[in-house]
Design an enzyme around this catalytic site. Structure first.
Site, PDB file in Angstrom:
ATOM      1  CG  ASP A  45      -4.994   1.433  -7.775  1.00  0.00           C
ATOM      2  OD1 ASP A  45      -5.166   0.294  -8.241  1.00  0.00           O
ATOM      3  OD2 ASP A  45      -5.567   2.448  -8.213  1.00  0.00           O
ATOM      4  CD  GLU A 123       2.016   9.843  -7.519  1.00  0.00           C
ATOM      5  OE1 GLU A 123       2.247   9.145  -6.500  1.00  0.00           O
ATOM      6  OE2 GLU A 123       0.972   9.747  -8.191  1.00  0.00           O
TER       7      GLU A 123
END
EC number: 2.7.1.23
Length: 263
Positions: A45, A123
């Site tokens: 990721d 985020e």
């Protein structure tokens, strides 16, 4: 069609990268790192986050595909044993585009006149450089609370399974146009009080963070961590832009969650 391949850099990822590049070139695809139509991320990721930020200026023209070569690849649909199948799918199959919402973060500074704007796939986190973070939290222009604690995490739905989940936040389906605000070790006693629960805000709601005393903060945007000085406010909202993933086969979100965290 033009493509690019981003590798994590380890031996397995590099081997997959070379195979993908060779096979797609054999199918007369053009390798173009500057203006690709498809970006294939090989690694984890973190590799896809890097690829997203590298091509954030052309999100409308670029779709992403993930191949995971590690233990956990939440954004990845493919594994190394499926490289040939993936290449054939890219070369022969019209792909479905799946769009996920992003987080827009605008940092304004004391004195005005300048601001920094970022896009986050996962985020944004805000922490004090030293000591307790004290921040007024405004929602739609109204003061909601004064937060005191270690920090705040503002995540996208697709990022809700990352740091947000570790903080006790909810897992949101990435089709939802929303952002989530989660607390890091808030202070709650007879004097100070926070909501103590994650907040999920829709696309038309803006969250504004305003310093109460300190003006220097450690702010992360996905994997990027920077010290920002003389901060006046931090505005968080659902971005107008979206990330586009190229899907060649179904991979339901809740199946992805189950396989990533339960199985």
């Amino acid at each position: 069609m033009k493509f690019a391949v981003i590798s994590k850099g380890d031996a397995i990822s590099n081997e997959c990268m070379y195979k993908i590049r060779t096979y797609l070139t054999d199918f007369r695809f053009t390798y173009d790192e500057d203006e690709p139509n498809i970006v294939i991320s090989v690694g984890g990721d973190g590799t896809l986050l890097y690829a997203f930020h590298r091509y954030r200026s052309r999100l409308e023209q670029t779709a992403f595909v993930g191949v995971h070569t590690g233990h956990l690849g939440f954004y990845a649909d493919w594994v190394p044993d499926e490289i040939e199948k993936l290449v054939i799918a890219i070369a022969k199959t019209p792909y479905q585009v799946v769009e996920y919402p992003l987080l827009e973060v605008t940092i304004r500074y004391v004195g005005g006149g300048r601001e920094a704007k970022y896009l986050a796939l996962n985020e944004c986190t805000v922490k004090s450089v030293s000591g307790t973070l004290v921040m007024d939290v405004e929602i739609r222009g109204d003061l909601f609370e004064t937060f005191r604690g270690d920090g705040l995490c503002i995540s996208t739905p697709s990022g809700s399974t990352a740091y947000n989940k570790a903080l006790g936040g909810a897992i949101l389906h990435p089709s939802l146009e929303a952002i989530q605000v989660a607390e890091m070790a808030s202070i709650n006693n007879r004097v100070f009080r926070t909501i103590g629960s994650p907040l999920i805000l829709p696309a038309h709601h803006t969250c504004m963070l305003k310093p109460v005393n300190d003006v220097d903060f450690q702010i992360t945007i996905d994997h990027l961590s920077l010290l920002h000085k003389d901060v006046k406010s931090i505005q968080c909202r659902v971005a107008d832009e979206k990330i586009r993933f190229a899907r060649f086969r179904p991979f339901p979100f809740w199946k992805r969650v189950r396989e990533s965290f339960i199985q």
